[in-house]
Design a protein around this motif. Structure first.
Motif, PDB file in Angstrom:
ATOM      1  N   UNK A 112       0.831  -1.211   0.000  1.00 27.25           N
ATOM      2  CA  UNK A 112       0.000   0.000   0.000  1.00 27.25           C
ATOM      3  C   UNK A 112       0.861   1.255   0.000  1.00 27.25           C
ATOM      4  N   UNK A 113       1.976   1.212   0.694  1.00 31.40           N
ATOM      5  CA  UNK A 113       2.879   2.364   0.686  1.00 31.40           C
ATOM      6  C   UNK A 113       3.430   2.609  -0.715  1.00 31.40           C
ATOM      7  N   UNK A 114       3.775   1.535  -1.398  1.00 27.93           N
ATOM      8  CA  UNK A 114       4.289   1.672  -2.768  1.00 27.93           C
ATOM      9  C   UNK A 114       3.207   2.228  -3.692  1.00 27.93           C
ATOM     10  N   UNK A 115       1.951   1.794  -3.477  1.00 24.66           N
ATOM     11  CA  UNK A 115       0.846   2.294  -4.302  1.00 24.66           C
ATOM     12  C   UNK A 115       0.640   3.786  -4.079  1.00 24.66           C
ATOM     13  N   UNK A 116       0.719   4.210  -2.834  1.00 26.26           N
ATOM     14  CA  UNK A 116       0.579   5.646  -2.558  1.00 26.26           C
ATOM     15  C   UNK A 116       1.765   6.426  -3.138  1.00 26.26           C
ATOM     16  N   UNK A 117       2.915   5.763  -3.140  1.00 18.10           N
ATOM     17  CA  UNK A 117       4.110   6.418  -3.663  1.00 18.10           C
ATOM     18  C   UNK A 117       4.027   6.721  -5.153  1.00 18.10           C
ATOM     19  N   UNK A 118       3.219   5.936  -5.884  1.00 19.58           N
ATOM     20  CA  UNK A 118       3.059   6.192  -7.327  1.00 19.58           C
ATOM     21  C   UNK A 118       1.833   7.042  -7.612  1.00 19.58           C
ATOM     22  N   UNK A 125      -6.256   2.758  -3.780  1.00 20.45           N
ATOM     23  CA  UNK A 125      -5.524   1.708  -3.061  1.00 20.45           C
ATOM     24  C   UNK A 125      -6.491   0.633  -2.562  1.00 20.45           C
ATOM     25  N   UNK A 126      -7.628   1.088  -2.038  1.00 20.43           N
ATOM     26  CA  UNK A 126      -8.620   0.146  -1.514  1.00 20.43           C
ATOM     27  C   UNK A 126      -9.198  -0.723  -2.619  1.00 20.43           C
ATOM     28  N   UNK A 127      -9.612  -0.096  -3.713  1.00 24.81           N
ATOM     29  CA  UNK A 127     -10.316  -0.830  -4.771  1.00 24.81           C
ATOM     30  C   UNK A 127      -9.391  -1.646  -5.659  1.00 24.81           C
ATOM     31  N   UNK A 128      -8.158  -1.189  -5.848  1.00 33.81           N
ATOM     32  CA  UNK A 128      -7.259  -1.865  -6.784  1.00 33.81           C
ATOM     33  C   UNK A 128      -6.220  -2.770  -6.100  1.00 33.81           C
TER      34      UNK A 128
END
Length: 215
Positions: A112-118, A125-128
């Motif tokens: 999740x941190x990596x997802x927020x980072x991009x 983040x929740x849905x994907x």
């Protein structure tokens, strides 16, 4: 055995209708319960206290005997579909809420941190990321709830609910008459068969909707 087969042949249309109503009521209840349970799980899974409260409340509902819950709902909702579906939804919540929380908790924070980072926002983040990873756990909760509701719905015949429970209750109320035992037995066996079929469908859905890396 001959009497049993004769009963099935003579009442095949009624049996098909009752089987359809039984499965339909369970599936609709599980779908509604899943929507509610997943929303609850999303709201509370980051809070240990919130998760404990949500799980405890759902557990409390599950401890109420079916006859008692239906007895409480009948004065409010009357007889028939409304109290039956309401009771089924309430009973279905616990396994799905618990598995939603477990599934979301199991998501690696690094992902999740990596997802927020991009540049992904919270909803993305929740849905994907989080819900797809938690999906196998949620689906397991749905399977458990479905199997449980298949049996509970039979008791809902007490509230004039739909399904095969009416067949069982009718047979048991006429014990001693020629068709009483075949009637109750056929209703019971059909519930078991339909429950197994639904469980097999869940297995197929799981394989088709879960990413290869999570299987």
């Amino acid at each position: 055995m001959g009497a049993l087969w004769d009963f099935v042949v003579a009442r095949r249309q009624q049996l098909m209708t009752d089987s359809y109503l039984h499965v339909s009521a369970v599936i609709q209840s599980v779908i509604i319960a899943t929507i509610a349970a997943v929303i609850i799980g999303i709201l509370v899974y980051r809070s240990p206290a919130g998760s404990s409260i949500a799980t405890a409340l759902a557990s409390t509902i599950l401890t109420v005997p079916s006859f008692a819950l239906l007895g409480l709902l009948i004065p409010i909702l009357g007889l028939g579909v409304a109290p039956t579906i309401t009771a089924l939804i309430l009973y279905a919540l616990l396994p799905i809420i618990r598995n939603t929380i477990i599934g979301l908790d199991a998501v690696n924070p690094a992902i999740t941190d990596a997802a927020r980072g991009v540049g992904m926002n919270r909803m993305h983040v929740l849905s994907r990321i989080e819900l797809p990873i938690a999906w196998p756990s949620i689906l397991t909760g749905m399977r458990v709830s479905t199997q449980m509701l298949m049996g509970i719905l039979a008791i809902a015949a007490y509230a004039k609910g739909p399904g095969l429970g009416n067949l069982i209750f009718s047979g048991l109320s006429r014990v001693g008459s020629p068709n009483a035992v075949p009637q109750a037995l056929v209703g019971t066996v059909l519930i078991v068969i339909l429950a197994l079929i639904l469980d097999g469908i869940y297995v197929v859905i799981g394989r088709l909707t879960t990413s290869k890396g999570l299987q």
